[in-house]
Design a protein around this motif. Structure first.
Motif, PDB file in Angstrom:
ATOM      1  N   THR B 185      56.059  38.036  46.078  1.00  0.00           N
ATOM      2  CA  THR B 185      54.273  38.197  45.951  1.00  0.00           C
ATOM      3  C   THR B 185      54.108  36.766  45.960  1.00  0.00           C
ATOM      4  O   THR B 185      53.030  36.706  46.983  1.00  0.00           O
ATOM      5  CB  THR B 185      54.207  38.937  44.859  1.00  0.00           C
ATOM      6  N   ALA B 189      51.459  34.765  49.123  1.00  0.00           N
ATOM      7  CA  ALA B 189      50.345  34.606  48.207  1.00  0.00           C
ATOM      8  C   ALA B 189      50.680  33.384  49.438  1.00  0.00           C
ATOM      9  O   ALA B 189      48.756  32.816  50.461  1.00  0.00           O
ATOM     10  CB  ALA B 189      49.954  34.929  47.450  1.00  0.00           C
ATOM     11  N   VAL B 201      46.112  38.401  48.422  1.00  0.00           N
ATOM     12  CA  VAL B 201      47.534  39.004  47.502  1.00  0.00           C
ATOM     13  C   VAL B 201      47.080  40.326  46.339  1.00  0.00           C
ATOM     14  O   VAL B 201      46.735  39.130  45.145  1.00  0.00           O
ATOM     15  CB  VAL B 201      48.717  37.937  48.138  1.00  0.00           C
ATOM     16  N   MET B 248      50.912  32.684  42.079  1.00  0.00           N
ATOM     17  CA  MET B 248      50.199  33.824  41.792  1.00  0.00           C
ATOM     18  C   MET B 248      49.032  33.495  40.875  1.00  0.00           C
ATOM     19  O   MET B 248      47.982  33.850  41.453  1.00  0.00           O
ATOM     20  CB  MET B 248      51.301  34.903  41.203  1.00  0.00           C
ATOM     21  N   CYS B 252      46.728  34.857  43.884  1.00  0.00           N
ATOM     22  CA  CYS B 252      46.475  36.326  43.937  1.00  0.00           C
ATOM     23  C   CYS B 252      45.640  36.290  43.784  1.00  0.00           C
ATOM     24  O   CYS B 252      45.181  35.806  42.521  1.00  0.00           O
ATOM     25  CB  CYS B 252      47.810  36.849  43.140  1.00  0.00           C
TER      26      CYS B 252
END
Lengths: 323, 323
Positions: B185, B189, B201, B248, B252
């Motif tokens: 992830t 991203a 994301v 993240m 994200c």
């Protein structure tokens, strides 16, 4: 039929058909005893290579003719390939299917934009129904294999195999193709004769439905004795095509025949090692690679998994081999 | 951690990791109510994206260090990714696995060239075993996600998504990524922040194991209450990584949580419409696309199916939704 027609089809398919991946697994190499690559045409739009031929035919028609729509006879992969290619071109398609075809296939073909016309196998003549409809509406018939634009579309698979194998440094290979009427097989054979002449196409068929293998052996078109009773229904045809057979006779090596059990086991290995879904008829080439490698002299095997449109109940039969 | 490290990894992976296809089906678009594309990382070598991180780590080590071999803790996809990447580099790998891991996973990891060292979860300390072995043999530990070379490798998936989506003319998209420790992830991203800044994301997790979703909401690392009892075992970790969480948090959107039943249904749709095999943890992003599209504002959804290493008995649960 020639390589230029396949190259022209490749240009028309660019950005529309998928360039499917060439997959592999050390576990499959070990079973076969030599490197095995799998051209995963089950990942093509509509789940089979038939989309290539459908798109090639639709895009190759003159605009005036295409806009009136197309018609095809099929209860399977050709139906879905033509229907979706027509829908993406914004033209209508009529698919003639037997009324006892699986409900899901009828629904899928409709959902892809086709008008499905059902006929009774016992009492009606599908050719007559098709001819009448085609005449009334000016529809163009798209045959499943004995049609140059269709063979050219299927042949683009061969151009991709040649390029992908070259990237991997493969020098010589037998290319194992699941074979029904021979549209895909002859198209790939023509493409490889031009682009990778050291590769040899080997048509692969299920036991009891080996018309192409026998025809190549005898040098003339031989028929299957029966047309039903195989799980590999997607590749069962009465005999090789009048147009495809001479191409196969000129360019292919001998056929390879596999059992239904071998096809199911190949589906199981494809599930477990490649993470792809293959239908029985689409697994015949991989079955030949895994279980009949001794019938080839090539250093490398490339199997085309031609389709993945399989019912759950049939897929279960394959998974049972993994228990 | 930065985009240059991902670009460098992409160069190292070229010709070794697969450029997995971006698949689609009009049937999936209809379920979601908007276009859905599927980045099929289950088709990666060893059946999951973990091969990218494994290859990136192995190829990124100095030659002197690499030749002594590597070590990893994993009973799953990371084990196979590291083992195969090591074997292809011609160096040894030691994988520490619990003695109660599924026999097939142990055998597969061994068959991919690793030395598997088993430990008893109840009585032995795997970290101690690993540290001792690493010291004795000079092995380098490859962590599953909190390791820059690994994040860089997983991030190459994001570079491919950006390029493939641009080819398709996709302008804005939410990219739905199955999320465990956050290596994939955070890597995607970072890649998209540089290459496709209009894409966002969205980490996707199974209900009851939504540590990343809660951590992103609270702004600090939150833990899962339990670590077992999910079919989505491949993406269950105690908490987001110390290295992956800040990435993240910076890049994200909010997480999306799906039920186990939704993950199984997504597997069934992937089987039927895309012809790919996805494991429950690898189907969480697709489940978010199909069943939670209302939680996104993007015009297009791109779901990463992260792995396909699923036992037959679990796959059967998914197929049951198609009956």
């Amino acid at each position: 039929m020639n390589i230029d027609m396949i190259r022209a089809a490749a240009i028309r398919l660019e950005g529309h058909a998928r360039r499917t991946p060439l997959l592999s697994s050390p576990f499959l190499d070990e079973i076969a005893g030599k490197p095995v690559f799998v051209k995963a045409e089950c990942l093509q739009h509509t789940g089979s290579f038939k989309f290539r031929g459908g798109w090639s035919a639709l895009s190759g028609l003159p605009e005036d003719q295409r806009k009136n729509g197309v018609i095809a006879f099929s209860s399977g992969n050709h139906a879905q390939g033509v229907a979706y290619a027509a829908a993406l071109h914004g033209v209508s398609s009529v698919i003639i299917m037997p009324s006892d075809a699986p409900r899901l296939k009828i629904e899928n073909t409709r959902a892809l934009g086709a008008e499905v016309v059902l006929y009774d196998r016992a009492t009606e003549d599908r050719d007559e129904i098709g001819a009448t409809l085609a005449k009334q509406r000016g529809l163009t018939l798209i045959k499943p294999y004995d049609e140059p634009l269709v063979i050219a579309g299927q042949g683009t698979t061969g151009l991709e195999i040649a390029a992908q194998a070259a990237d991997l440094g493969v020098q010589d290979a037998d290319v194992l193709v699941c074979c029904g009427g021979g549209g895909l097989t002859s198209g790939i054979a023509l493409a490889l004769a031009a682009e990778a002449p050291s590769f040899k196409v080997r048509p692969c068929e299920p036991e009891g439905f080996d018309d192409v293998t026998r025809s190549l052996a005898s040098g003339k078109i031989e028929r299957n004795e029966k047309l039903t009773g195989s799980l590999c229904d997607a590749i069962i045809t009465p005999q090789p095509g009048d147009m495809t057979f001479p191409i196969m006779a000129a360019h292919c090596g001998s056929g390879i025949v596999v059992t239904e059990e071998e096809a199911l086991k190949a589906m199981a290995h494809a599930f477990q090692r490649l993470k792809i879904v293959v239908e029985p008829g689409g697994a015949v080439g991989l079955a030949a690679a895994l279980f009949h490698a001794e019938k080839t002299n090539a250093s490398t095997l490339i199997a085309v998994t031609t389709g993945g449109n399989v019912d759950v109940s049939v897929f279960q039969k394959a998974l049972a081999y993994l228990d």
